[in-house]
Design an enzyme around this catalytic site. Structure first.
Site, PDB file in Angstrom:
ATOM      1  N   GLY A  47      24.143  54.328 -75.567  1.00 31.06           N
ATOM      2  CA  GLY A  47      24.150  55.571 -74.816  1.00 31.06           C
ATOM      3  C   GLY A  47      23.246  56.575 -75.515  1.00 31.06           C
ATOM      4  N   GLN A  52      20.334  64.828 -77.727  1.00 31.11           N
ATOM      5  CA  GLN A  52      19.917  64.007 -78.862  1.00 31.11           C
ATOM      6  C   GLN A  52      18.403  63.846 -78.961  1.00 31.11           C
ATOM      7  OE1 GLN A  52      22.968  60.777 -77.861  1.00 31.11           O
ATOM      8  NE2 GLN A  52      22.875  60.658 -80.094  1.00 31.11           N
ATOM      9  N   CYS A 112      27.070  56.993 -83.958  1.00 26.87           N
ATOM     10  CA  CYS A 112      26.204  57.868 -83.155  1.00 26.87           C
ATOM     11  C   CYS A 112      24.788  57.787 -83.705  1.00 26.87           C
ATOM     12  CB  CYS A 112      26.729  59.304 -83.228  1.00 26.87           C
ATOM     13  SG  CYS A 112      25.748  60.495 -82.293  1.00 26.87           S
ATOM     14  N   LEU A 113      23.819  57.699 -82.814  1.00 19.70           N
ATOM     15  CA  LEU A 113      22.424  57.617 -83.245  1.00 19.70           C
ATOM     16  C   LEU A 113      21.978  58.864 -83.993  1.00 19.70           C
ATOM     17  CD1 LEU A 113      20.800  55.963 -80.087  1.00 19.70           C
ATOM     18  CD2 LEU A 113      21.513  54.854 -82.222  1.00 19.70           C
ATOM     19  N   HIS A 154      31.899  59.580 -74.923  1.00 22.22           N
ATOM     20  CA  HIS A 154      31.116  59.927 -76.115  1.00 22.22           C
ATOM     21  C   HIS A 154      29.862  60.705 -75.720  1.00 22.22           C
ATOM     22  CE1 HIS A 154      29.447  58.905 -80.246  1.00 22.22           C
ATOM     23  NE2 HIS A 154      28.364  59.289 -79.592  1.00 22.22           N
ATOM     24  N   GLU A 155      29.137  60.198 -74.716  1.00 23.99           N
ATOM     25  CA  GLU A 155      27.909  60.872 -74.287  1.00 23.99           C
ATOM     26  C   GLU A 155      28.206  62.193 -73.581  1.00 23.99           C
ATOM     27  OE1 GLU A 155      25.228  59.820 -75.550  1.00 23.99           O
ATOM     28  OE2 GLU A 155      26.175  57.964 -76.253  1.00 23.99           O
ATOM     29  N   HIS A 158      28.562  64.985 -75.943  1.00 17.71           N
ATOM     30  CA  HIS A 158      27.287  65.552 -76.404  1.00 17.71           C
ATOM     31  C   HIS A 158      26.858  66.727 -75.517  1.00 17.71           C
ATOM     32  CE1 HIS A 158      25.849  63.228 -79.779  1.00 17.71           C
ATOM     33  NE2 HIS A 158      26.075  62.075 -79.168  1.00 17.71           N
TER      34      HIS A 158
END
Length: 203
Positions: A47, A52, A112-113, A154-155, A158
């Site tokens: 995702g 991000q 998380c990226l 999760h996304e 953000h």
């Protein structure tokens, strides 16, 4: 085009994202979506949210297939018990609004990226209903469960300026404080392009 992923510590990750304008040219939107997918896959993510990549707009993409893939033996075991294996979802979410999150919360180790090298157990509800526009700006209201629901939650967080580390206990946050500070300064191993707070160059 592969874009640099913004690291923890950048204010854009703590900012509530704004709706994507209705008059955004279709070509521009499709290019952004394609770049986000390319960036996500390059970083081996499931995702990626617009904040991000430094854009505080309500848009994220997911592909939960890598998370829910089971080998044939596991699939057969589930089917023998009369259970249906979870199927992954690849989807674009524009201007999403969470309608409901239900069920007994369950824990799963998330990463998380924007926070490379950190994985922690996060509690989330197993079932959600979300309203969103797709890449053609068509409106949908749809339910998701299991790991796909988790990726979406999760996304979605953000877009609300929330990181998965915000959901940890005070004790766990204290333990991670030094590590997160080092990540924000660029003192972390990563194998994809990143942009760190206070740095003009990209690494």
């Amino acid at each position: 085009m592969i874009l640099p992923i913004v690291a923890i510590g950048d204010q854009v990750l703590k900012t509530k994202a704004k709706p994507l304008a209705a008059d955004l040219p279709a070509e521009e939107l499709q290019k952004l979506i394609a770049d986000m997918y390319e960036t996500m896959y390059y970083a081996n993510g499931v995702g990626l949210a617009a904040p991000q990549i430094g854009k505080a707009i309500r848009l994220f993409v997911i592909d939960s297939n890598p998370m829910v893939e089971l080998d044939e033996d596991e699939k057969k075991k589930l089917e023998a018990k009369g259970e249906t294996p979870e199927v992954g979802v690849k989807r674009v979410f524009i201007n999403p609004q969470m309608v409901s999150e239900t069920g007994e919360p369950w824990g799963f180790e998330e990463g998380c990226l924007s926070i490379p090298g950190v994985r922690e157990l996060v509690q989330r509800c197993p079932d959600i209903v979300i309203r969103y526009e797709d890449e053609n700006r068509q409106l949908h209201e749809e339910g998701f469960s299991g790991l796909t629901a988790r990726v979406i939650q999760h996304e979605y967080d953000h877009l609300e300026g929330i990181l998965f580390t915000d959901k940890l206990s005070t004790f766990k946050k204290q333990l991670l404080k030094g590590k997160l500070a080092r990540i924000s300064k660029g003192d972390v191993k990563h194998d994809y392009r990143m942009k760190f707070p206070g740095q003009t160059g990209r690494r």
